[in-house]
Design a protein around this motif. Structure first.
Motif, PDB file in Angstrom:
ATOM      1  N   HIS A 155      -9.454  -4.142  -4.368  1.00 15.20           N
ATOM      2  CA  HIS A 155      -8.242  -3.622  -4.988  1.00 15.20           C
ATOM      3  C   HIS A 155      -7.595  -2.643  -4.018  1.00 15.20           C
ATOM      4  CE1 HIS A 155     -10.418  -5.028  -8.547  1.00 15.20           C
ATOM      5  NE2 HIS A 155      -9.207  -5.262  -9.015  1.00 15.20           N
ATOM      6  N   ALA A 156      -6.296  -2.607  -4.034  1.00 12.54           N
ATOM      7  CA  ALA A 156      -5.547  -1.683  -3.199  1.00 12.54           C
ATOM      8  C   ALA A 156      -4.719  -0.778  -4.097  1.00 12.54           C
ATOM      9  CB  ALA A 156      -4.643  -2.442  -2.235  1.00 12.54           C
ATOM     10  N   LEU A 157      -4.940   0.524  -3.954  1.00 11.63           N
ATOM     11  CA  LEU A 157      -4.102   1.510  -4.625  1.00 11.63           C
ATOM     12  C   LEU A 157      -2.919   1.753  -3.702  1.00 11.63           C
ATOM     13  CD1 LEU A 157      -6.909   4.049  -5.578  1.00 11.63           C
ATOM     14  CD2 LEU A 157      -5.894   2.332  -7.072  1.00 11.63           C
ATOM     15  N   ILE A 158      -1.734   1.383  -4.123  1.00 11.30           N
ATOM     16  CA  ILE A 158      -0.545   1.472  -3.280  1.00 11.30           C
ATOM     17  C   ILE A 158       0.102   2.839  -3.498  1.00 11.30           C
ATOM     18  CG2 ILE A 158       1.660   0.413  -2.673  1.00 11.30           C
ATOM     19  CD1 ILE A 158      -0.857  -1.370  -2.199  1.00 11.30           C
ATOM     20  N   VAL A 159       0.136   3.630  -2.410  1.00  6.66           N
ATOM     21  CA  VAL A 159       0.679   4.988  -2.456  1.00  6.66           C
ATOM     22  C   VAL A 159       1.899   5.043  -1.538  1.00  6.66           C
ATOM     23  CG1 VAL A 159       0.190   7.436  -2.108  1.00  6.66           C
ATOM     24  CG2 VAL A 159      -1.650   5.886  -2.831  1.00  6.66           C
ATOM     25  N   PRO A 160       3.106   5.128  -2.111  1.00  4.16           N
ATOM     26  CA  PRO A 160       4.308   5.190  -1.270  1.00  4.16           C
ATOM     27  C   PRO A 160       4.552   6.606  -0.762  1.00  4.16           C
ATOM     28  CG  PRO A 160       4.929   5.143  -3.572  1.00  4.16           C
ATOM     29  CD  PRO A 160       3.424   5.050  -3.531  1.00  4.16           C
ATOM     30  N   LEU A 161       4.845   6.706   0.514  1.00  4.07           N
ATOM     31  CA  LEU A 161       5.295   7.956   1.116  1.00  4.07           C
ATOM     32  C   LEU A 161       6.741   7.758   1.532  1.00  4.07           C
ATOM     33  CD1 LEU A 161       2.164   8.851   3.281  1.00  4.07           C
ATOM     34  CD2 LEU A 161       2.764   9.721   1.023  1.00  4.07           C
ATOM     35  N   ARG A 162       7.363   8.760   2.093  1.00  6.97           N
ATOM     36  CA  ARG A 162       8.781   8.624   2.451  1.00  6.97           C
ATOM     37  C   ARG A 162       9.022   7.527   3.474  1.00  6.97           C
ATOM     38  NH1 ARG A 162      10.907  14.404   3.878  1.00  6.97           N
ATOM     39  NH2 ARG A 162       8.705  14.845   3.906  1.00  6.97           N
ATOM     40  N   ARG A 163       8.216   7.489   4.534  1.00  9.49           N
ATOM     41  CA  ARG A 163       8.482   6.539   5.617  1.00  9.49           C
ATOM     42  C   ARG A 163       7.583   5.313   5.607  1.00  9.49           C
ATOM     43  NH1 ARG A 163       8.965  11.538   9.083  1.00  9.49           N
ATOM     44  NH2 ARG A 163      11.211  11.906   9.099  1.00  9.49           N
ATOM     45  N   ARG A 164       6.412   5.406   5.028  1.00  7.92           N
ATOM     46  CA  ARG A 164       5.461   4.297   5.034  1.00  7.92           C
ATOM     47  C   ARG A 164       4.788   4.184   3.680  1.00  7.92           C
ATOM     48  NH1 ARG A 164       4.065   2.616  10.400  1.00  7.92           N
ATOM     49  NH2 ARG A 164       3.084   0.867   9.419  1.00  7.92           N
ATOM     50  N   THR A 165       4.108   3.079   3.497  1.00  2.81           N
ATOM     51  CA  THR A 165       3.305   2.863   2.298  1.00  2.81           C
ATOM     52  C   THR A 165       1.856   2.738   2.739  1.00  2.81           C
ATOM     53  OG1 THR A 165       5.120   1.762   1.173  1.00  2.81           O
ATOM     54  CG2 THR A 165       2.914   1.311   0.348  1.00  2.81           C
ATOM     55  N   ILE A 166       0.969   3.396   2.002  1.00  2.00           N
ATOM     56  CA  ILE A 166      -0.457   3.378   2.306  1.00  2.00           C
ATOM     57  C   ILE A 166      -1.163   2.586   1.213  1.00  2.00           C
ATOM     58  CG2 ILE A 166      -2.515   4.774   2.751  1.00  2.00           C
ATOM     59  CD1 ILE A 166      -0.205   5.296   4.738  1.00  2.00           C
ATOM     60  N   ALA A 167      -2.057   1.672   1.606  1.00  2.00           N
ATOM     61  CA  ALA A 167      -2.888   0.923   0.660  1.00  2.00           C
ATOM     62  C   ALA A 167      -4.315   1.420   0.812  1.00  2.00           C
ATOM     63  CB  ALA A 167      -2.803  -0.572   0.939  1.00  2.00           C
ATOM     64  N   LEU A 168      -4.813   2.113  -0.193  1.00  2.00           N
ATOM     65  CA  LEU A 168      -6.189   2.600  -0.188  1.00  2.00           C
ATOM     66  C   LEU A 168      -7.074   1.537  -0.817  1.00  2.00           C
ATOM     67  CD1 LEU A 168      -5.485   6.265  -1.317  1.00  2.00           C
ATOM     68  CD2 LEU A 168      -6.018   5.455   0.984  1.00  2.00           C
ATOM     69  N   LEU A 169      -7.986   0.986  -0.032  1.00  2.00           N
ATOM     70  CA  LEU A 169      -8.823  -0.123  -0.480  1.00  2.00           C
ATOM     71  C   LEU A 169     -10.070   0.390  -1.189  1.00  2.00           C
ATOM     72  CD1 LEU A 169      -8.551  -2.297   2.730  1.00  2.00           C
ATOM     73  CD2 LEU A 169      -7.104  -2.330   0.701  1.00  2.00           C
ATOM     74  N   VAL A 170     -10.332  -0.179  -2.361  1.00  2.00           N
ATOM     75  CA  VAL A 170     -11.502   0.163  -3.164  1.00  2.00           C
ATOM     76  C   VAL A 170     -12.116  -1.137  -3.690  1.00  2.00           C
ATOM     77  CG1 VAL A 170     -10.606   2.431  -3.822  1.00  2.00           C
ATOM     78  CG2 VAL A 170     -10.122   0.469  -5.276  1.00  2.00           C
ATOM     79  N   ASP A 171     -13.389  -1.070  -4.064  1.00  2.00           N
ATOM     80  CA  ASP A 171     -14.049  -2.258  -4.613  1.00  2.00           C
ATOM     81  C   ASP A 171     -13.570  -2.564  -6.025  1.00  2.00           C
ATOM     82  OD1 ASP A 171     -15.463  -2.672  -2.320  1.00  2.00           O
ATOM     83  OD2 ASP A 171     -17.353  -1.888  -3.090  1.00  2.00           O
ATOM     84  N   ALA A 172     -13.392  -1.527  -6.830  1.00  2.00           N
ATOM     85  CA  ALA A 172     -13.021  -1.758  -8.226  1.00  2.00           C
ATOM     86  C   ALA A 172     -12.310  -0.537  -8.776  1.00  2.00           C
ATOM     87  CB  ALA A 172     -14.265  -2.039  -9.063  1.00  2.00           C
ATOM     88  N   VAL A 173     -11.531  -0.770  -9.803  1.00  2.00           N
ATOM     89  CA  VAL A 173     -10.904   0.300 -10.573  1.00  2.00           C
ATOM     90  C   VAL A 173     -11.497   0.190 -11.964  1.00  2.00           C
ATOM     91  CG1 VAL A 173      -8.745   1.188 -11.508  1.00  2.00           C
ATOM     92  CG2 VAL A 173      -8.811   0.239  -9.188  1.00  2.00           C
ATOM     93  N   ASP A 174     -12.220   1.229 -12.370  1.00  2.00           N
ATOM     94  CA  ASP A 174     -12.906   1.175 -13.664  1.00  2.00           C
ATOM     95  C   ASP A 174     -11.965   1.345 -14.839  1.00  2.00           C
ATOM     96  OD1 ASP A 174     -15.394   0.728 -12.527  1.00  2.00           O
ATOM     97  OD2 ASP A 174     -15.797   2.862 -12.322  1.00  2.00           O
ATOM     98  N   ASN A 175     -11.148   2.382 -14.806  1.00  2.00           N
ATOM     99  CA  ASN A 175     -10.192   2.583 -15.892  1.00  2.00           C
ATOM    100  C   ASN A 175      -9.071   3.484 -15.408  1.00  2.00           C
ATOM    101  OD1 ASN A 175     -11.182   5.228 -16.026  1.00  2.00           O
ATOM    102  ND2 ASN A 175     -12.624   4.712 -17.639  1.00  2.00           N
ATOM    103  N   LEU A 176      -7.981   3.459 -16.136  1.00  2.00           N
ATOM    104  CA  LEU A 176      -6.831   4.290 -15.822  1.00  2.00           C
ATOM    105  C   LEU A 176      -6.679   5.316 -16.942  1.00  2.00           C
ATOM    106  CD1 LEU A 176      -4.362   1.482 -14.723  1.00  2.00           C
ATOM    107  CD2 LEU A 176      -5.647   3.012 -13.245  1.00  2.00           C
TER     108      LEU A 176
END
Length: 127
Positions: free
Chosen positions: A50-71
């Motif tokens: 899974h990739a947590l997509i975090v937008p910044l002003r100039r770029r987008t960062i995808a933080l890779l994780v094995d799983a997302v348990d809950n929100l």
């Protein structure tokens, strides 16, 4: 745990290369392993990520994780005590909350994303 408002989207990805690395077709997105940032010995072998997509002003960062348990939308997060906060290697932890009677650390993924972008900029300038 991360704040929901810090993550634009959650995306499932699959490893596509023979060496176990994720492919990145979108060069405007910087991909980084969240586990390895927190603990260099944390190396994932999972094929589905899974990739947590975090937008910044100039770029987008995808933080890779094995799983997302809950929100969690609204959680009673307690700030870290100053003594503990001062001892952190990186200022990425913002607080702690109890989830099913277990303490869970809340991470500031926007701060993590900014650190990744800063490191990448420094590495590029040193070349």
């Amino acid at each position: 745990m991360v704040r929901r408002e810090d993550v634009a989207t959650l995306r499932a990805i699959h490893r596509r290369t023979g060496n176990g690395q994720e492919t990145n077709e979108d060069q405007s997105v910087i991909m980084a392993e969240l586990g390895a940032l927190l603990d260099p010995k944390d190396v994932s072998e999972a094929q589905r990520r899974h990739a947590l997509i975090v937008p910044l002003r100039r770029r987008t960062i995808a933080l890779l994780v094995d799983a997302v348990d809950n929100l969690v939308d609204h959680a009673a997060v307690q700030p870290l005590p100053p003594l503990l906060h001062q001892r952190l290697h990186e200022p990425w932890a913002t607080g702690v909350l109890l989830l099913d009677d277990h303490p869970v650390v809340q991470l500031d993924v926007r701060a993590i994303a900014r650190s990744i972008l800063l490191r990448r900029t420094r590495d590029t300038e040193q070349k």
